[in-house]
Design an enzyme around this catalytic site. Sequence first.
Site, short mmCIF file in Angstrom:
data_model
loop_
_atom_site.label_atom_id
_atom_site.label_comp_id
_atom_site.label_asym_id
_atom_site.label_seq_id
_atom_site.Cartn_x
_atom_site.Cartn_y
_atom_site.Cartn_z
N LYS A 481 0.84 -1.23 0.00
CA LYS A 481 0.00 0.00 0.00
C LYS A 481 0.86 1.26 0.00
O LYS A 481 0.44 2.30 0.48
CB LYS A 481 -0.95 0.05 1.21
CG LYS A 481 -2.00 -1.04 1.20
CD LYS A 481 -1.63 -2.20 2.12
CE LYS A 481 -2.75 -3.21 2.23
NZ LYS A 481 -2.42 -4.29 3.17
N HIS A 482 2.05 1.16 -0.56
CA HIS A 482 2.91 2.33 -0.68
C HIS A 482 2.95 2.72 -2.16
O HIS A 482 3.84 2.31 -2.88
CB HIS A 482 4.32 2.03 -0.15
CG HIS A 482 4.31 1.50 1.25
ND1 HIS A 482 5.28 0.64 1.73
CD2 HIS A 482 3.46 1.71 2.28
CE1 HIS A 482 5.02 0.35 3.00
NE2 HIS A 482 3.92 0.98 3.34
N ILE A 483 1.98 3.51 -2.58
CA ILE A 483 1.77 3.74 -4.01
C ILE A 483 2.70 4.84 -4.49
O ILE A 483 2.66 5.97 -3.98
CB ILE A 483 0.30 4.14 -4.27
CG1 ILE A 483 -0.63 3.05 -3.68
CG2 ILE A 483 0.05 4.31 -5.76
CD1 ILE A 483 -2.06 3.50 -3.55
#
Lengths: 549, 465, 179
Positions: A481-483
Amino acid sequence: MSLPSNSDVVIVGTGVVAAVVAEQLLDAGLSVVMLEAGPRVSRAEIVENYRNLPLGNKGNAIASYPSKPWAPHPEPNSGRPGDDYLQVSGPNGIGYLQSYVRYAGGSTWHWAGTSWRLTPEDMRLNSNFGVGRDWPFPYEELEPYYVKTEYKLGICGPSDEAEQWPQGVPRSAPYPMPELPFSPGENKFTDVVRDKLGLRNVHVAQARNSGTAYDNRPACCSSNNCVPVCPVGAKYDAATALGRLEAKGAKILHNAVVYKVETNAQNQVEAVNYLDPDKQSHRVTGKTFVLACNGIETPKLLLMSADDRNPNGLANSSDQVGRNMMDHPQLAYKIKLKEPYWTGVGPVVNSGIMETSQGDYRARHAAAYFRFNNFAQNRFVTFDTLQQGLVGKALDEQLRHNTGTSGMIVAAHEILPDPNNRLTLSDKKDWLGLPKPAVHYDVGDYVRRSAEEFSGPMIQRIAEAMGVLEAPKTVGFRPSKHIMGGTIMGTDSSNSVVDDVCRSHDHANLFLPGGGAMPSTATGNSTITMVALGFRAAEAIVQQMKAGA
Amino acid sequence: MMKKLTASLIFGASVLLSPLALAAASDDPAVIAKGEYLAEASDCTACHTQEHGGKPFAGGKAIHSPVGEIFATNITPSKQFGIGNYSEEQFANALRNGVAADGSRLYPAMPYTAYAKLTDEDIHALYSYFMHGVEPVDNPTSETVLPFPMNLRFSMAIWNTLFHDNKSHQDDPSKSEEWNRGRYLVEGPTHCSTCHTPRGFMMQELGDQNLAGAQVGPWYAPNITPDEVSGIGSWSKAELVEYLKTGRIEGKAQAAGSMAEAVTNSFQHLTDEDLNAIAEYVMSVPAINNASEDRFTQGEAGNQLAQFRGKAFDAETEAEGARIYSGNCAACHGYNGQGTDDGYYPSMFNNSVTGEENTSNLIAAIIYGVHRETEAGGNVFMPPFGDQPNALNSLSDEQIATLSNYLMDSYGLASAEVTPEQVAVIRAGGEKSPLVQQARIGMAAGAAVVVLLLLGFVLRRKRRK
Amino acid sequence: MSRNNNERELQSLSRRKLLKAGAALGAGGLLGVQLPVSAALAAEPGVAPFMELSRLLVNHQLDEGVGQRMWQLLQQENAQLDRQVSAVLEIAHANNAKIVEDFFPAIPEGELQDLAYQVIFGWYAGCLNTSKTAESFAFAQALTFQNTADVISIPSYGRTGPNEWADRPNVPVLPLRDF
């Protein structure tokens, strides 16, 4: 509510980057309007949402944040508005089924608070190893902005230099708060990997109030619930800043889904248009514009805003908007330990073996770091244990044993920017009629080679050192979830979207600070790097506006 | 003209009577240190230093009184804006009589009624500290303007005549040294009665109700006489000392609001001897019974979770108070109201806040939060739930009333009731005194009588002619 | 297969002191005051035997309100519930059972044993099945969390003052916690 017309700055988004940028601008005397697609919610509601979930859904971080029809965020397999929202494809599509929160406060509502800095090496992948991209400035230039970030968010970290990250690179200021204590399991893990593998498991810097109140928020009380929500506000999340922004004069509009950014004849941004829950359109003008509405939503908005002057989307003369989608491909391994470790005291992520992420091997395969998560394990072991058919004391003992001996170790990898890892507008429409985002994703051979030659074997060694009943397995690459990457930074406007202060190459009054700007990912959570970029962008905006005015 | 005459008369009288007229501030570090200690004991900083980064003793802080805002003055040795030109004589006059150097009157928000007890020696030490131990700050402070007729400062002269006893402390030879020291500290520097003693209509302390409990803005300073039921008679001397040091007795009480400030700024800095002396004295004052229930032993653990757990957050429920508690409070105070095992987060039962009939402290703690910092007790922080920028959640008057009633019913004195209107009053800073309005009415009535008398006189004279 | 092993295990277990077995609404103790979910639910005739059976099958302090919610949900999906509860209770009484080990082996496989396991499941998990959409009726009071509350946090509930959880020892599985 009537908005001031032609504010100095219009900010799309109210997540951590938007909040930090907004506060810098307000403190410099500029007027700020913020547009948030989703609702403003109370912490109590989210906390109760979590507590009300059945045990079978408690591991699902997004389930406490049901999305609104007009502002869907990915909610796979839920039957909710976000169920079919993010269209993923490619060999590792499921590895990009991201999670983010379209509420006021954004995704820091449910982040773990992990606050790794990049290292000088991380920022020069191309010069050092001939892969990926360099940042257009060195670590030394970013360092003061990291300090601002650490003091603004309230980041606690180790005072022992041997534990600090990056290693051997002096900090220009100490952490505002000391490190948080380990759980019994983390202490044991630290000892084991040091004694048997010579590896150092360090206290991770994290945005959590350690030992004291800070930022007028209470200290961590070990509720071990950082993900999905901190019930007391000891973890920084951008929702805690909103009251202060409003007190400083920010106008925040909720349930306002920006769908089009307008340019004028000079190809400057002139206005944004948003839809409200009644599907009515409104127009907001301003002088300078900041899009900081998430690594997927920001490029999506730019693409949706294509006009005659910018047929490929705004800020997209390079054709890089939506390309180079990156994350930290993660391999998670459930482990069954021989002896109890007991995780679940303190925050859910509290440490990491980060020294493994540096080295010449990066010319060949992706770097990886390793961590032993600190979640309380009850929800992971209860059903299996109950299905064994035990009763009474035997059940209690087995359940206790399984809880204490269960754990998870994770390998998180860096990834290279690949233009084919691309976000486009799908032809499916959401409730408002806006295109749903689609992402094609392949972690690439650089990452797969790492799993095969480096991280996979390392995990097995770590597991063996810890003493496991059987060799752990993984279900494959999953999102961290580290876009990152969708609006990539560079000096060459033909292959990058923004410059070194996150200003669009194409539109001088458009800024895109955030994960999307990062040209390299390294292996640790990208949040404080994004915020550091936000500080830089805010500084540039203030300079630009004061010069222009 | 009248004001200056009165002032100079008083001034002249005190000059004649006082041996301090020619005293100079001492340079002796021991004297200055003693002055600093006394300033801590007297908690000058609580009013005279602005919160959040104000320079020490530079004033400017607004004290919310029931008759309006009173701005504390700059008492640094600044010659232009502070007390840099004060003689020790004038300094003593301010502390003991509430008279400033220019002869103007101080409102008893400045507790000169208590500081009058200070001995000459201690006044000298304080004076030396403020002249030589404090940095001068050349900043002016806001003027205090109270509503008419409170703004007529000379009226304080009359008030003093009626209510002020300016004799300094005298030892009682029949009592121990410790007791006498305690009495001196309690009646003098630490001025406990200015909060804990109820006041009459003219806002004078009611001596026969000494320390029996009084409202202080949104907070209630409870009965601290040694009454077993309504006071702190069930406490040991050691517990009282611990409370003053840390602001907390587990399973009984915790300090918030002004008392938290007093513990943080003042009591935690006193010596063990002085704290024991204070305890010795306080435990000896006449016990006054004004409550039927002991506020420290009410309630027990419990919850109403089954009524709403697993249902949608906005579903109708009869357990609304319990749900508000669960979402906003239980993370720290426990799902059963039990607090944490180490006692850092207090339980909701066996807690003087929920056990007290006067519900002000419960409402105020929710709205304003709690903040104390002591060396022995650490940094204690509960976030606020009012309209502050850092409110963890902004609760409405209705929600706070519902929550408070749930807390009192489940964990405290079930007979106590909280209404949204009460919450609104606490949120606004407490009850306003009717004194201003009544004084105006009184004056108007008085003026009307005078006019009527004159009219009658004039008419009679006309008729006689 | 594993159930046969457990039967042997059960026989070798020593008896445990039963906490408040069959006790009426308790005041104080770990559970504290318990209020019914609703007067109507509390008055349902099936609830009391369900609670009696629950306390025999699960030898811990059980919250009346949670039990009422569980009974209500079980009732909705199982029309035979009250009859089955009765039948299992009979077996317990016939064996003079004070704790579950006293009578569990005597419960025949099939609907009665299934019910017994279902009741145990509900008290431990706070819901009736593993699905993501099950209705929850207990969280902090779900026994899987109570079971380890001495060592680790129940998520979303604070545990200590600031940083006071440092240097906690790594505890063995036994002894079990009293709850």
